[in-house]
Design a protein around this motif. Structure first.
Motif, PDB file in Angstrom:
ATOM      1  N   LEU A 299     -13.292  64.993 158.526  1.00 34.33           N
ATOM      2  CA  LEU A 299     -12.174  64.130 158.870  1.00 34.33           C
ATOM      3  C   LEU A 299     -10.960  64.489 158.020  1.00 34.33           C
ATOM      4  O   LEU A 299     -11.031  64.501 156.792  1.00 34.33           O
ATOM      5  CB  LEU A 299     -12.542  62.662 158.644  1.00 34.33           C
ATOM      6  CG  LEU A 299     -13.852  62.173 159.264  1.00 34.33           C
ATOM      7  CD1 LEU A 299     -14.078  60.704 158.914  1.00 34.33           C
ATOM      8  CD2 LEU A 299     -13.844  62.372 160.773  1.00 34.33           C
ATOM      9  N   ALA A 300      -9.838  64.780 158.671  1.00 38.02           N
ATOM     10  CA  ALA A 300      -8.591  65.057 157.963  1.00 38.02           C
ATOM     11  C   ALA A 300      -7.913  63.720 157.669  1.00 38.02           C
ATOM     12  O   ALA A 300      -7.464  63.025 158.586  1.00 38.02           O
ATOM     13  CB  ALA A 300      -7.688  65.944 158.817  1.00 38.02           C
ATOM     14  N   VAL A 301      -7.832  63.347 156.391  1.00 43.64           N
ATOM     15  CA  VAL A 301      -7.335  62.020 156.017  1.00 43.64           C
ATOM     16  C   VAL A 301      -6.168  62.179 155.049  1.00 43.64           C
ATOM     17  O   VAL A 301      -6.329  62.668 153.929  1.00 43.64           O
ATOM     18  CB  VAL A 301      -8.452  61.170 155.369  1.00 43.64           C
ATOM     19  CG1 VAL A 301      -7.923  59.785 155.003  1.00 43.64           C
ATOM     20  CG2 VAL A 301      -9.639  61.051 156.327  1.00 43.64           C
ATOM     21  N   SER A 302      -4.990  61.746 155.483  1.00 48.35           N
ATOM     22  CA  SER A 302      -3.802  61.818 154.640  1.00 48.35           C
ATOM     23  C   SER A 302      -3.658  60.578 153.767  1.00 48.35           C
ATOM     24  O   SER A 302      -3.002  60.619 152.723  1.00 48.35           O
ATOM     25  CB  SER A 302      -2.556  61.948 155.525  1.00 48.35           C
ATOM     26  OG  SER A 302      -2.368  60.757 156.294  1.00 48.35           O
ATOM     27  N   GLY A 303      -4.255  59.479 154.212  1.00 42.07           N
ATOM     28  CA  GLY A 303      -4.115  58.211 153.503  1.00 42.07           C
ATOM     29  C   GLY A 303      -3.236  57.224 154.248  1.00 42.07           C
ATOM     30  O   GLY A 303      -3.123  56.060 153.848  1.00 42.07           O
ATOM     31  N   GLY A 304      -2.615  57.669 155.339  1.00 41.34           N
ATOM     32  CA  GLY A 304      -1.780  56.786 156.146  1.00 41.34           C
ATOM     33  C   GLY A 304      -2.614  55.878 157.041  1.00 41.34           C
ATOM     34  O   GLY A 304      -3.846  56.015 157.117  1.00 41.34           O
ATOM     35  N   LEU A 305      -1.940  54.992 157.737  1.00 41.56           N
ATOM     36  CA  LEU A 305      -2.608  54.015 158.597  1.00 41.56           C
ATOM     37  C   LEU A 305      -3.559  54.678 159.579  1.00 41.56           C
ATOM     38  O   LEU A 305      -4.739  54.299 159.688  1.00 41.56           O
ATOM     39  CB  LEU A 305      -1.563  53.195 159.364  1.00 41.56           C
ATOM     40  CG  LEU A 305      -2.087  52.338 160.518  1.00 41.56           C
ATOM     41  CD1 LEU A 305      -2.954  51.211 159.994  1.00 41.56           C
ATOM     42  CD2 LEU A 305      -0.932  51.812 161.360  1.00 41.56           C
ATOM     43  N   ASP A 306      -3.060  55.656 160.328  1.00 42.60           N
ATOM     44  CA  ASP A 306      -3.867  56.249 161.401  1.00 42.60           C
ATOM     45  C   ASP A 306      -5.102  56.960 160.868  1.00 42.60           C
ATOM     46  O   ASP A 306      -6.203  56.803 161.403  1.00 42.60           O
ATOM     47  CB  ASP A 306      -3.019  57.197 162.262  1.00 42.60           C
ATOM     48  CG  ASP A 306      -2.169  58.149 161.443  1.00 42.60           C
ATOM     49  OD1 ASP A 306      -2.236  58.084 160.196  1.00 42.60           O
ATOM     50  OD2 ASP A 306      -1.437  58.960 162.045  1.00 42.60           O
ATOM     51  N   SER A 307      -4.953  57.736 159.791  1.00 46.90           N
ATOM     52  CA  SER A 307      -6.107  58.489 159.290  1.00 46.90           C
ATOM     53  C   SER A 307      -7.114  57.590 158.568  1.00 46.90           C
ATOM     54  O   SER A 307      -8.318  57.866 158.596  1.00 46.90           O
ATOM     55  CB  SER A 307      -5.652  59.631 158.377  1.00 46.90           C
ATOM     56  OG  SER A 307      -5.055  59.143 157.198  1.00 46.90           O
ATOM     57  N   ILE A 308      -6.656  56.521 157.934  1.00 43.81           N
ATOM     58  CA  ILE A 308      -7.589  55.585 157.303  1.00 43.81           C
ATOM     59  C   ILE A 308      -8.390  54.843 158.377  1.00 43.81           C
ATOM     60  O   ILE A 308      -9.610  54.649 158.235  1.00 43.81           O
ATOM     61  CB  ILE A 308      -6.846  54.587 156.397  1.00 43.81           C
ATOM     62  CG1 ILE A 308      -6.361  55.294 155.126  1.00 43.81           C
ATOM     63  CG2 ILE A 308      -7.725  53.397 156.030  1.00 43.81           C
ATOM     64  CD1 ILE A 308      -7.472  55.811 154.232  1.00 43.81           C
ATOM     65  N   CYS A 309      -7.738  54.467 159.456  1.00 46.50           N
ATOM     66  CA  CYS A 309      -8.456  53.854 160.583  1.00 46.50           C
ATOM     67  C   CYS A 309      -9.476  54.844 161.161  1.00 46.50           C
ATOM     68  O   CYS A 309     -10.609  54.463 161.487  1.00 46.50           O
ATOM     69  CB  CYS A 309      -7.483  53.421 161.671  1.00 46.50           C
ATOM     70  SG  CYS A 309      -6.492  51.967 161.256  1.00 46.50           S
ATOM     71  N   LEU A 310      -9.074  56.088 161.285  1.00 42.89           N
ATOM     72  CA  LEU A 310      -9.974  57.122 161.793  1.00 42.89           C
ATOM     73  C   LEU A 310     -11.213  57.238 160.908  1.00 42.89           C
ATOM     74  O   LEU A 310     -12.343  57.214 161.403  1.00 42.89           O
ATOM     75  CB  LEU A 310      -9.246  58.464 161.842  1.00 42.89           C
ATOM     76  CG  LEU A 310     -10.078  59.662 162.275  1.00 42.89           C
ATOM     77  CD1 LEU A 310     -10.029  59.820 163.784  1.00 42.89           C
ATOM     78  CD2 LEU A 310      -9.575  60.953 161.613  1.00 42.89           C
ATOM     79  N   ALA A 311     -10.982  57.357 159.593  1.00 40.26           N
ATOM     80  CA  ALA A 311     -12.099  57.522 158.669  1.00 40.26           C
ATOM     81  C   ALA A 311     -13.024  56.318 158.713  1.00 40.26           C
ATOM     82  O   ALA A 311     -14.255  56.462 158.775  1.00 40.26           O
ATOM     83  CB  ALA A 311     -11.562  57.738 157.250  1.00 40.26           C
ATOM     84  N   HIS A 312     -12.448  55.119 158.692  1.00 41.85           N
ATOM     85  CA  HIS A 312     -13.265  53.903 158.715  1.00 41.85           C
ATOM     86  C   HIS A 312     -14.069  53.818 160.004  1.00 41.85           C
ATOM     87  O   HIS A 312     -15.263  53.473 159.993  1.00 41.85           O
ATOM     88  CB  HIS A 312     -12.364  52.666 158.565  1.00 41.85           C
ATOM     89  CG  HIS A 312     -13.117  51.383 158.472  1.00 41.85           C
ATOM     90  ND1 HIS A 312     -13.478  50.640 159.597  1.00 41.85           N
ATOM     91  CD2 HIS A 312     -13.613  50.699 157.407  1.00 41.85           C
ATOM     92  CE1 HIS A 312     -14.131  49.562 159.214  1.00 41.85           C
ATOM     93  NE2 HIS A 312     -14.229  49.568 157.899  1.00 41.85           N
ATOM     94  N   TYR A 313     -13.441  54.147 161.117  1.00 39.19           N
ATOM     95  CA  TYR A 313     -14.123  54.054 162.414  1.00 39.19           C
ATOM     96  C   TYR A 313     -15.337  54.978 162.467  1.00 39.19           C
ATOM     97  O   TYR A 313     -16.425  54.579 162.902  1.00 39.19           O
ATOM     98  CB  TYR A 313     -13.153  54.399 163.548  1.00 39.19           C
ATOM     99  CG  TYR A 313     -13.779  54.291 164.914  1.00 39.19           C
ATOM    100  CD1 TYR A 313     -13.847  53.070 165.572  1.00 39.19           C
ATOM    101  CD2 TYR A 313     -14.325  55.408 165.540  1.00 39.19           C
ATOM    102  CE1 TYR A 313     -14.435  52.960 166.818  1.00 39.19           C
ATOM    103  CE2 TYR A 313     -14.914  55.300 166.778  1.00 39.19           C
ATOM    104  CZ  TYR A 313     -14.967  54.081 167.413  1.00 39.19           C
ATOM    105  OH  TYR A 313     -15.567  53.980 168.643  1.00 39.19           O
TER     106      TYR A 313
END
Length: 381
Positions: free
Chosen positions: A19-33
């Motif tokens: 998972l590519a996670v920048s720390g922004g809203l969209d990527s944090i939601c992605l990681a959590h999901y």
């Protein structure tokens, strides 16, 4: 987010996800999901990667630390890749594009370093996942329509994109740096996957609040000197005010164009696949480097097809079909109104790193490491 999203992800059958996670809203939601649904999705291995571009002082370190803490909290392996920000700034070209290409290259490197030997050979099970959402799709479509695009461009951001091995050997020989193309990879079993393309920012905010998620705001995302930021903060909101629902319509156009493109390519394969000549590995391409990517076409068979379709314009279909083989040429490159079926094959011509040459009873289309090599090839007698 609905169960439909889970079902859509499951049908791909991916087992190893980075998972590519920048720390922004969209990527944090992605990681959590994905973390919350890893069992339902049939995931065997899950990792989080953060790319530090070296372009921001202070907050970039904060973002990296935030993502690492998030990964540790959820007991997920974390990988940090730091880039040379000075090199990115000093290299030629758009900083946005250079940073994007370097980011994809870094993600590929991380995945290659974490490859599980037990799963080697299990094709199409590895995937790099990014958090592009409906807003990103609308922005991309707006930018492409404004500057002009083709049917391929109207498809917008693709939810699933194969990472091709084309370019790997050239990269090592030519000393490609951070801004190298995302085509550089060791093998073809990895993909870029964007499962949130139909998810809006409003839905992401609702998901984050429902799950008590926090995230980081990258201040550079508000800087409208960058083209995409200007579209995001100024131009698209204006369009949406003037034409409510415009962003949704842009995403809809991408879906329709993708379906049409698939039909055009299927037709192109039916028409042109017979002209491909299988390359004999014992007879390397004359004048070209050993690592040159090449296809060979049967000139006689192509001419026969063009005569059979003399009342049609096959130039764009042929160009798109050639692009699917790995060679992109601009609109009009194969267009000749006086030719049968309106397809004109230059005797010898180069476009950037690609070349076309009629040699004997064949047509050679090649991809080189540099424009100079492509030009040298077509200038040979």
């Amino acid at each position: 987010m609905s169960l439909d999203l889970t079902q859509n992800i499951r049908r791909h059958g991916f087992k190893r996800l980075l998972l590519a996670v920048s720390g922004g809203l969209d990527s944090i939601c992605l990681a959590h999901y994905f973390i919350e649904n890893r069992d339902a999705l049939g995931i065997e291995w899950l990792g989080i990667a953060h790319v530090h571009h070296g372009l921001r002082e202070g907050t970039a370190d904060r973002d990296a630390a935030f993502v690492e803490a998030f990964a540790r909290k959820h007991n997920v392996p974390f990988f940090l890749k730091k880039l040379d920000g000075v090199e990115l700034k000093n290299a030629e070209g758009s900083l946005e594009e250079k940073a994007r290409d370097a980011r994809y290259k870094a993600l590929v490197e991380v995945f290659n370093e974490t490859e599980d030997p037990r799963l080697r050979g299990d094709d199409n099970k590895d995937v790099i996942v990014t958090a592009h959402h409906a807003g990103d799709q609308a922005e991309t479509m707006y930018m492409r329509l404004r500057r002009g695009t083709t049917l391929a461009g109207l498809r917008g951001i693709q939810p699933l994109r194969a990472l091709d091995s084309i370019g790997h050997t050239c990269a090592s020989r030519c000393g490609v740096t951070q801004q190298a193309s995302l085509l550089i990879i060791n093998h073809q079993s990895k993909f870029i996957y964007r499962p949130f393309l139909n998810v809006t920012r409003k839905e992401l905010l609702a998901y984050a609040r429902e799950n008590n998620l926090t995230w980081c705001e990258d201040e550079s995302n508000a800087d409208v000197k960058f083209a995409r930021n200007k579209v995001r903060h100024d131009l698209l909101p204006l369009l949406e005010r003037e034409c409510p629902g415009a962003k949704a319509q842009l995403c809809r156009i991408a879906e329709l164009a993708d379906r049409a493109y698939a039909k055009v390519i299927a037709k192109g394969e039916a028409v042109f696949d017979s002209i491909l000549v299988k390359q004999d590995p014992s007879t390397p391409l004359r004048f070209a480097q050993d690592d040159t990517h090449t296809i060979t076409l049967d000139k006689k068979k192509l001419n026969k097809i063009l005569r059979e379709h003399a009342d049609a314009d096959l130039s764009e279909m042929f160009r798109l079909w050639v692009a699917e083989q790995g060679f992109r040429f601009p609109i009009g490159f194969f267009y000749g109104p006086k030719e049968p079926a309106h397809v004109k094959i230059p005797h010898r011509a180069a476009y950037r790193k690609r070349s076309v040459a009629k040699i004997g009873h064949t047509i050679k289309i090649c991809e080189f490491c540099t424009p100079e090599e492509a030009q040298k090839f077509v200038s040979c007698e």
